[in-house]
Write a protein that holds these residues in place. Structure first.
Motif, PDB file in Angstrom:
ATOM      1  N   ALA A  58       0.835  -1.209   0.000  1.00  0.00           N
ATOM      2  CA  ALA A  58       0.000   0.000   0.000  1.00  0.00           C
ATOM      3  C   ALA A  58       0.868   1.257   0.000  1.00  0.00           C
ATOM      4  CB  ALA A  58      -0.935  -0.022   1.209  1.00  0.00           C
ATOM      5  N   ILE A  59       1.929   1.243   0.786  1.00  0.00           N
ATOM      6  CA  ILE A  59       2.839   2.406   0.821  1.00  0.00           C
ATOM      7  C   ILE A  59       3.564   2.545  -0.508  1.00  0.00           C
ATOM      8  CG2 ILE A  59       4.883   3.400   1.943  1.00  0.00           C
ATOM      9  CD1 ILE A  59       3.956   1.916   4.527  1.00  0.00           C
ATOM     10  N   GLN A  60       3.976   1.397  -1.050  1.00  0.00           N
ATOM     11  CA  GLN A  60       4.685   1.413  -2.345  1.00  0.00           C
ATOM     12  C   GLN A  60       3.803   2.017  -3.439  1.00  0.00           C
ATOM     13  OE1 GLN A  60       4.389  -0.320  -5.452  1.00  0.00           O
ATOM     14  NE2 GLN A  60       6.280   0.660  -6.133  1.00  0.00           N
ATOM     15  N   GLU A  61       2.532   1.609  -3.434  1.00  0.00           N
ATOM     16  CA  GLU A  61       1.635   2.084  -4.491  1.00  0.00           C
ATOM     17  C   GLU A  61       1.353   3.575  -4.331  1.00  0.00           C
ATOM     18  OE1 GLU A  61      -1.610  -0.703  -4.323  1.00  0.00           O
ATOM     19  OE2 GLU A  61      -0.463  -2.251  -5.405  1.00  0.00           O
ATOM     20  N   LYS A  62       1.266   4.036  -3.087  1.00  0.00           N
ATOM     21  CA  LYS A  62       0.986   5.448  -2.828  1.00  0.00           C
ATOM     22  C   LYS A  62       2.185   6.331  -3.158  1.00  0.00           C
ATOM     23  CE  LYS A  62       0.228   7.744   1.223  1.00  0.00           C
ATOM     24  NZ  LYS A  62      -0.077   7.676   2.642  1.00  0.00           N
ATOM     25  N   THR A  63       3.390   5.837  -2.882  1.00  0.00           N
ATOM     26  CA  THR A  63       4.591   6.671  -3.017  1.00  0.00           C
ATOM     27  C   THR A  63       5.414   6.327  -4.258  1.00  0.00           C
ATOM     28  OG1 THR A  63       5.923   5.117  -1.722  1.00  0.00           O
ATOM     29  CG2 THR A  63       4.778   6.865  -0.504  1.00  0.00           C
ATOM     30  N   ASN A  64       5.036   5.241  -4.971  1.00  0.00           N
ATOM     31  CA  ASN A  64       5.842   4.733  -6.089  1.00  0.00           C
ATOM     32  C   ASN A  64       7.266   4.399  -5.637  1.00  0.00           C
ATOM     33  OD1 ASN A  64       6.099   3.880  -8.737  1.00  0.00           O
ATOM     34  ND2 ASN A  64       6.937   5.844  -9.417  1.00  0.00           N
ATOM     35  N   ALA A  65       7.374   3.884  -4.435  1.00  0.00           N
ATOM     36  CA  ALA A  65       8.684   3.617  -3.830  1.00  0.00           C
ATOM     37  C   ALA A  65       9.437   2.505  -4.551  1.00  0.00           C
ATOM     38  CB  ALA A  65       8.500   3.223  -2.361  1.00  0.00           C
ATOM     39  N   THR A  66      10.758   2.587  -4.463  1.00  0.00           N
ATOM     40  CA  THR A  66      11.624   1.465  -4.813  1.00  0.00           C
ATOM     41  C   THR A  66      11.770   0.606  -3.561  1.00  0.00           C
ATOM     42  OG1 THR A  66      12.883   2.833  -6.344  1.00  0.00           O
ATOM     43  CG2 THR A  66      13.950   0.813  -5.547  1.00  0.00           C
ATOM     44  N   ILE A  67      11.467  -0.671  -3.682  1.00  0.00           N
ATOM     45  CA  ILE A  67      11.645  -1.563  -2.539  1.00  0.00           C
ATOM     46  C   ILE A  67      12.989  -2.256  -2.663  1.00  0.00           C
ATOM     47  CG2 ILE A  67      10.780  -3.613  -1.339  1.00  0.00           C
ATOM     48  CD1 ILE A  67       7.991  -2.825  -2.198  1.00  0.00           C
ATOM     49  N   VAL A  68      13.795  -2.155  -1.642  1.00  0.00           N
ATOM     50  CA  VAL A  68      15.080  -2.867  -1.617  1.00  0.00           C
ATOM     51  C   VAL A  68      14.890  -4.100  -0.741  1.00  0.00           C
ATOM     52  CG1 VAL A  68      17.521  -2.758  -0.993  1.00  0.00           C
ATOM     53  CG2 VAL A  68      16.384  -0.755  -2.004  1.00  0.00           C
ATOM     54  N   PHE A  69      15.007  -5.258  -1.380  1.00  0.00           N
ATOM     55  CA  PHE A  69      14.745  -6.517  -0.683  1.00  0.00           C
ATOM     56  C   PHE A  69      15.926  -6.882   0.218  1.00  0.00           C
ATOM     57  CE2 PHE A  69      12.307  -6.398  -4.635  1.00  0.00           C
ATOM     58  CZ  PHE A  69      11.034  -6.505  -4.118  1.00  0.00           C
ATOM     59  N   GLY A  70      15.630  -7.669   1.242  1.00  0.00           N
ATOM     60  CA  GLY A  70      16.618  -7.913   2.289  1.00  0.00           C
ATOM     61  C   GLY A  70      17.831  -8.715   1.856  1.00  0.00           C
ATOM     62  N   HIS A  71      17.623  -9.691   0.981  1.00  0.00           N
ATOM     63  CA  HIS A  71      18.734 -10.608   0.666  1.00  0.00           C
ATOM     64  C   HIS A  71      18.747 -10.980  -0.814  1.00  0.00           C
ATOM     65  CE1 HIS A  71      20.085 -11.292   4.781  1.00  0.00           C
ATOM     66  NE2 HIS A  71      18.859 -11.549   5.174  1.00  0.00           N
ATOM     67  N   SER A  72      18.531 -10.022  -1.696  1.00  0.00           N
ATOM     68  CA  SER A  72      18.433 -10.333  -3.115  1.00  0.00           C
ATOM     69  C   SER A  72      19.746 -10.063  -3.844  1.00  0.00           C
ATOM     70  CB  SER A  72      17.315  -9.507  -3.755  1.00  0.00           C
ATOM     71  OG  SER A  72      17.372  -9.646  -5.164  1.00  0.00           O
ATOM     72  N   ALA A  73      20.420 -11.128  -4.286  1.00  0.00           N
ATOM     73  CA  ALA A  73      21.660 -10.955  -5.056  1.00  0.00           C
ATOM     74  C   ALA A  73      21.358 -10.287  -6.384  1.00  0.00           C
ATOM     75  CB  ALA A  73      22.336 -12.306  -5.268  1.00  0.00           C
ATOM     76  N   ASP A  74      20.274 -10.703  -7.043  1.00  0.00           N
ATOM     77  CA  ASP A  74      19.934 -10.123  -8.349  1.00  0.00           C
ATOM     78  C   ASP A  74      19.752  -8.614  -8.249  1.00  0.00           C
ATOM     79  OD1 ASP A  74      19.956 -12.615  -9.443  1.00  0.00           O
ATOM     80  OD2 ASP A  74      17.768 -12.875  -9.429  1.00  0.00           O
ATOM     81  N   GLN A  75      18.999  -8.184  -7.233  1.00  0.00           N
ATOM     82  CA  GLN A  75      18.728  -6.752  -7.123  1.00  0.00           C
ATOM     83  C   GLN A  75      19.949  -5.960  -6.680  1.00  0.00           C
ATOM     84  OE1 GLN A  75      16.277  -5.270  -3.902  1.00  0.00           O
ATOM     85  NE2 GLN A  75      15.312  -3.781  -5.281  1.00  0.00           N
ATOM     86  N   LEU A  76      20.696  -6.499  -5.731  1.00  0.00           N
ATOM     87  CA  LEU A  76      21.826  -5.743  -5.179  1.00  0.00           C
ATOM     88  C   LEU A  76      22.802  -5.352  -6.284  1.00  0.00           C
ATOM     89  CD1 LEU A  76      22.580  -4.752  -2.342  1.00  0.00           C
ATOM     90  CD2 LEU A  76      24.091  -6.721  -2.129  1.00  0.00           C
TER      91      LEU A  76
END
Ligand SMILES: [Zn+2]
Length: 272
Positions: free
Chosen positions: A242-260
């Motif tokens: 809900a916060i992501q959709e309201k703010t268009n936030a980038t979510i940084v996942f806790g342990h994602s090698a692909d994203q990091l």
């Protein structure tokens, strides 16, 4: 980084573990079934990170405290040295190295914000023992992590945190303008996420272990092998959504090698 009129934020990879993907993602497609009773396990990289933030008002903050250099001995009594060895780590990644790269003593950090007290997030919190830094975590997390007898329980190693002065929050709390702790329990008693509202990059939400991976987020959300309260976990994911959709936030996942690997990484690069 120098003080300016904007929040500056650096994502710092700390130690990288290996572990079975099943701990991170309960994915039926990877599990044994009647037709395929023997499945190959997935031994994957599990990176950790901390976040260093400079606020225009002059304060310095650190989000989480990474894995310890002495993981092999410190974790041996728990068996986690076998399950999550921190065996893909270079010397410059350990948190004490990161602080040196930033030119900082622990006590020069005003706030240490801890998402929770698991051994791969609070592993270097003792660097701040007696340093004068305000250490903040969730009230329920502190109570839970101090509620058991003995030196460890699950992913908690009491010696990581039991000599520290720990301040707590018991609701979503703006620590400084633009820097907010969000209560997202479920992974543990009192897991927190960090919302940072940046002038140029927009909102970033550091999910820590409330969301290990992009695949965890979905939709639909897919739970993990280590969840203290699965109902609360699903609710927390939808709170973040809900916060992501309201703010268009980038979510940084806790342990994602692909994203990091796709993020701007400190100490030399940062987000504003
Ligand atoms: Zn955890």
């Amino acid at each position: 980084m120098t003080h300016g009129d904007k929040i500056k934020l650096s994502i710092l990879p700390t130690g990288t573990m290996h572990g079975d993907l099943t701990w991170l993602l309960i994915d039926p497609n990877r599990m044994a079934s009647r037709s395929q009773p023997i499945r190959t396990r997935d031994w994957v990289e599990i990176p950790t990170h901390v976040v260093y933030i400079e606020h225009p008002a002059g304060q310095k903050l650190m989000w989480d405290a990474g894995v310890p250099r002495d993981w092999a001995t410190r974790w041996a009594p728990t068996g986690f040295d076998e399950v999550f060895p921190v065996d893909a780590t270079t010397d410059e990644m350990w948190l004490d190295s990161r602080l040196r790269q930033l030119g900082l003593e622990p006590g020069e950090i005003n706030y240490l914000l801890l998402s929770h007290l698991h051994l791969d997030h609070a592993g270097n919190a003792r660097l701040w023992q007696g340093a004068g830094t305000k250490i903040i975590l969730d009230e329920a997390e502190k109570a839970g992590a101090l509620s058991f007898d003995g030196h460890s329980m699950g992913g908690y190693l009491r010696s990581d945190y039991d000599n520290l002065a720990l301040d707590t929050v018991n609701e979503d709390t703006e620590i400084l303008p633009g820097i907010t702790l969000l209560q997202v329990p479920g992974h543990t008693w009192g897991t927190l996420a960090l919302q940072v509202d940046l002038a140029d990059s927009g909102t970033m939400i550091f999910a820590s272990d409330s969301l290990y991976l992009k695949e965890s987020y979905g939709p639909p959300a897919i739970a993990a092998g280590i969840v203290y309260d699965s109902i609360a976990w699903f609710r927390s994911v939808e709170k973040i959504r809900a916060i992501q959709e309201k703010t268009n936030a980038t979510i940084v996942f806790g342990h994602s090698a692909d994203q990091l690997h796709q993020l701007r990484l400190g100490p030399h690069e940062y987000y504003t």
